[in-house]
Design an enzyme around this catalytic site. Structure first.
Site, PDB file in Angstrom:
ATOM      1  N   SER A  45      27.146  30.774  39.922  1.00  0.00           N
ATOM      2  CA  SER A  45      25.690  30.882  39.764  1.00  0.00           C
ATOM      3  C   SER A  45      25.166  32.180  40.350  1.00  0.00           C
ATOM      4  O   SER A  45      24.046  32.601  40.042  1.00  0.00           O
ATOM      5  CB  SER A  45      25.001  29.697  40.448  1.00  0.00           C
ATOM      6  OG  SER A  45      25.454  29.559  41.794  1.00  0.00           O
ATOM      7  N   ASP A  83      34.002  28.686  43.113  1.00  0.00           N
ATOM      8  CA  ASP A  83      34.137  28.589  41.664  1.00  0.00           C
ATOM      9  C   ASP A  83      35.189  29.565  41.154  1.00  0.00           C
ATOM     10  O   ASP A  83      35.257  30.719  41.614  1.00  0.00           O
ATOM     11  CB  ASP A  83      32.810  28.941  40.983  1.00  0.00           C
ATOM     12  CG  ASP A  83      31.911  27.742  40.790  1.00  0.00           C
ATOM     13  OD1 ASP A  83      32.408  26.601  40.828  1.00  0.00           O
ATOM     14  OD2 ASP A  83      30.698  27.949  40.587  1.00  0.00           O
ATOM     15  N   LYS A 111      36.941  25.248  42.243  1.00  0.00           N
ATOM     16  CA  LYS A 111      36.281  24.401  41.251  1.00  0.00           C
ATOM     17  C   LYS A 111      36.490  24.961  39.855  1.00  0.00           C
ATOM     18  O   LYS A 111      36.293  26.155  39.627  1.00  0.00           O
ATOM     19  CB  LYS A 111      34.789  24.255  41.549  1.00  0.00           C
ATOM     20  CG  LYS A 111      34.048  23.356  40.537  1.00  0.00           C
ATOM     21  CD  LYS A 111      32.697  22.924  41.052  1.00  0.00           C
ATOM     22  CE  LYS A 111      31.688  24.047  41.051  1.00  0.00           C
ATOM     23  NZ  LYS A 111      31.358  24.522  39.674  1.00  0.00           N
ATOM     24  N   GLU A 113      35.754  24.225  35.556  1.00  0.00           N
ATOM     25  CA  GLU A 113      34.916  23.533  34.583  1.00  0.00           C
ATOM     26  C   GLU A 113      35.730  23.190  33.342  1.00  0.00           C
ATOM     27  O   GLU A 113      36.390  24.059  32.772  1.00  0.00           O
ATOM     28  CB  GLU A 113      33.727  24.412  34.177  1.00  0.00           C
ATOM     29  CG  GLU A 113      32.817  24.800  35.329  1.00  0.00           C
ATOM     30  CD  GLU A 113      31.659  25.679  34.869  1.00  0.00           C
ATOM     31  OE1 GLU A 113      31.418  25.767  33.647  1.00  0.00           O
ATOM     32  OE2 GLU A 113      30.998  26.281  35.734  1.00  0.00           O
ATOM     33  N   GLU A 180      27.318  17.428  36.513  1.00  0.00           N
ATOM     34  CA  GLU A 180      26.071  18.179  36.367  1.00  0.00           C
ATOM     35  C   GLU A 180      25.302  17.715  35.139  1.00  0.00           C
ATOM     36  O   GLU A 180      25.861  17.606  34.046  1.00  0.00           O
ATOM     37  CB  GLU A 180      26.347  19.679  36.270  1.00  0.00           C
ATOM     38  CG  GLU A 180      25.079  20.507  36.120  1.00  0.00           C
ATOM     39  CD  GLU A 180      25.297  22.007  36.278  1.00  0.00           C
ATOM     40  OE1 GLU A 180      24.316  22.758  36.122  1.00  0.00           O
ATOM     41  OE2 GLU A 180      26.442  22.419  36.555  1.00  0.00           O
TER      42      GLU A 180
END
Length: 264
Positions: A45, A83, A111, A113, A180
């Protein structure tokens, strides 16, 4: 005492909620950890809140390693999760090399995704000593596939698939699950279906933990505010007090409230 993955597992077993918050530098890492936040996320982010991009996709491994090392130097006992940026784990070999860089920089966990395609990658990382958080639901690195930032898992078929993916990724070795922008009832089902602690952002109050982007919860993010965000600085007199209030609200399960939740 330093927070570890075992700490989070104990929280889940006891039914105690835990808090997570993004940080990208040493100063905020110290403030966040000293305020009682359990997990610091060095999120990609940063591409949006620090660099001004309209997505997380431009963020590079070098940038993630740099910010992870900054956070590690300022941290005072929180678990550090970093991330892995876009396409840094497209193959198992890439994932191993890049996760090693983040762990050397001071991360305690990485992490990723994605869904069931990550099983081999998670297994390889876990077998080699790298704790993994599997990020499901709205995965920002897939924004172009989704056609925007949208709530995921709203129909029963998608919900069942997400539950299955969470179980499969846990079986592959995921130590943590992050959900999320998922309807609260689905997030509750997933939290009950897996033994791993589950962190939510826009996923209701029944997950084991909550995470927000630092800039969002301080009310300094420009543009459209996501529904799941609360400005804690508006109710306090300083940034450290706002962060402590967030951690306490998560622990007391007063945040997120109904207005921060997607029901369906």
């Amino acid at each position: 005492m330093a927070v570890t993955i075992n700490t989070l597992r104990e929280y889940k077993q006891k039914g105690e909620a835990f808090s997570a918050l993004t940080s990208y530098d040493a100063t905020f890492a110290q403030v966040v950890s000293e305020a009682g936040v359990d997990v610091i996320l060095i999120g990609d982010s940063l591409g949006m809140v620090l660099q001004g991009h309209d997505s997380t996709l431009p963020v590079t491994m070098d940038q993630m390693v740099y910010h992870t090392s900054c956070v590690a130097r300022g941290n005072k006992g929180a678990l550090i999760m970093a991330d892995m940026p876009f396409m840094s784990y497209g193959t198992v070999a890439d994932a191993l090399d890049n996760a090693a860089e983040l762990m050397r920089a001071g991360a305690h966990m990485v992490k990723l995704e994605g869904t069931d395609w990550m099983k081999d990658t998670i297994e390889a990382l876990s077998e080699r000593g790298v704790p993994v958080c599997a990020h499901l639901g709205l995965t920002p690195q897939f924004v172009n596939k989704f056609g925007g930032y949208k709530v995921q898992g709203r129909d029963e078929k998608a919900a069942e698939a997400m539950i299955e993916h969470a179980c499969e990724l846990e079986a592959a070795g995921a130590d943590l699950i992050l959900l999320e922008c998922v309807p609260a009832p689905l997030a509750a089902r997933i939290t009950q279906a897996v033994k791993a602690p589950v962190i939510g952002i826009g996923a209701g109050s029944d997950t084991d933990g909550q995470v927000l982007v630092l800039h969002d919860m301080l009310g300094v993010t420009t543009g459209r505010k996501p529904r799941f965000v609360k400005n804690f600085l508006a109710e306090t007199d300083s940034i450290p007090e706002a962060i402590a209030a967030y951690a306490q609200a998560v622990k007391a399960r007063t945040f997120p409230a109904e207005e921060h939740t997607f029901k369906a």
